[in-house]
Every structure is written in C-alpha cells, then in structure tokens.
Design a protein around this motif. Structure first.
Motif, mmCIF file in Angstrom:
data_model
loop_
_atom_site.group_PDB
_atom_site.id
_atom_site.type_symbol
_atom_site.label_atom_id
_atom_site.label_comp_id
_atom_site.label_asym_id
_atom_site.label_seq_id
_atom_site.Cartn_x
_atom_site.Cartn_y
_atom_site.Cartn_z
ATOM 1 N N ARG A 128 0.971 -1.251 0.111
ATOM 2 C CA ARG A 128 -0.188 -0.098 -0.143
ATOM 3 C C ARG A 128 0.860 1.146 0.121
ATOM 4 N N VAL A 182 2.258 1.814 -3.439
ATOM 5 C CA VAL A 182 1.468 2.651 -4.174
ATOM 6 C C VAL A 182 1.263 3.958 -4.139
ATOM 7 N N TRP A 188 -2.674 10.071 -6.084
ATOM 8 C CA TRP A 188 -3.552 9.070 -5.521
ATOM 9 C C TRP A 188 -4.774 9.560 -5.217
ATOM 10 N N ASN A 214 -3.509 -1.137 -6.635
ATOM 11 C CA ASN A 214 -4.242 -0.565 -5.228
ATOM 12 C C ASN A 214 -5.349 -1.338 -4.928
#
Length: 167
Positions: A81, A84, A92, A117
């Motif tokens: 996570r 990402v 994001w 994700n």
C-alpha cells in the motif's frame, strides 16, 4: 487479551481516515489542475462498503486473538500500500480523476499490475478479518468488494481509454 485486536483495528481505522484526508487534498489539487471526475455514481457504494467493513470488524473482532500468519500477510499488504502511495504521490485518490495530458503511471507496482491498489485493497478486505479469526466475514465482504471493483475497474478503464491515456 483484547488489546492486540483493538490496536490492529485502531491502526486500520486511523489509516483509512488519514487516507481519506489525503485523497480529499489530492482530489482538490487534481481538479484545480483541470482534472475531471468520472463515474462518481458508484462512489457512495464504495464508501458504504468500506465503512460497513470497518464497523463490522469493530463489532465482531475486539477481544479475538490475532492470527500470526494472517497478520504477517496484512503487514505485507501495508508495505505494498505504501509503495502505491509513494508511486502515485499527488495523483492518488479514492475517486476516478482524469487529468488531461498526464501520462499513465507505469512505474512502481504499476509495472506489474494495471490496478495494484485495488488488488491490495481486495487482499486487505479478506486478510484482516482472517487475521482476526472471522473467515465468513472475509468471504462476505470479499464478494461485495469483488462486485464493486468489477464496476469500478470497468469505469476507470473506460475513462482512461476515453482520455487516450491507455493508447
């Protein structure tokens, strides 16, 4: 001992709230740069799903022992996570925002998967309940999440294609 499960639930709850604040900030910045949101009609369903997942865990999991194997898998998902988030930086968000002229991100985990994700979130929705000894909960929410992600990924791919980002 209640504290391990409560500590884990507190971590996830605070993490999600922090991510919502980050997403709100990033969304506002992307929109200010000329981005446009698409397929927002299913967003309330995603929010409701995630809220129900966290609330359900808070109702069912406090005091349950944390399963070490699944906890370690969950920690691995947290590392992915962060990868990402570090890769996407200001792009994001929890919404689908198309930023005209911005290239598709193809670095970090996006070298391996188109939607890492979503894969990570799907893993979390299954693994956290398993770490807390709730396999039926994991299955039920994984099925709801799969249905929601089917709609989400289809909408996001269509938006990217219409912006000619995927071509």
């Amino acid at each position: 001992m209640m504290w391990p499960s409560i500590a884990l639930l507190t971590f996830v709850t605070l993490q999600r709230l922090g991510e919502l604040m980050l997403a709100r900030r990033n969304t506002a910045a992307l929109l200010a740069k000329g981005g446009r949101e698409v397929a927002q009609e299913h967003y309330p369903v995603i929010v409701a799903l995630h809220a129900a997942w966290i609330i359900g865990l808070w109702l069912l999991a406090p005091g349950r022992p944390v399963q070490p194997f699944w906890f370690l898998v969950f920690i691995g998902l947290q590392a992915m996570r962060l990868w990402v988030l570090a890769t996407l930086k200001g792009r994001w968000t929890t919404r689908i925002i198309i930023l005209p002229g911005a290239p598709l991100i193809r670095s970090g985990p996006y070298r391996f998967l188109r939607h890492p994700n979503y894969a990570i979130v799907a893993g979390e929705i299954a693994v956290l309940p398993l770490a807390l000894g709730l396999p039926v909960f994991a299955i039920v929410f994984s099925l709801f999440n799969a249905a929601t992600l089917h709609i989400r990924v289809k909408a996001e791919n269509a938006a990217l294609e219409s912006a000619m980002i995927l071509k």
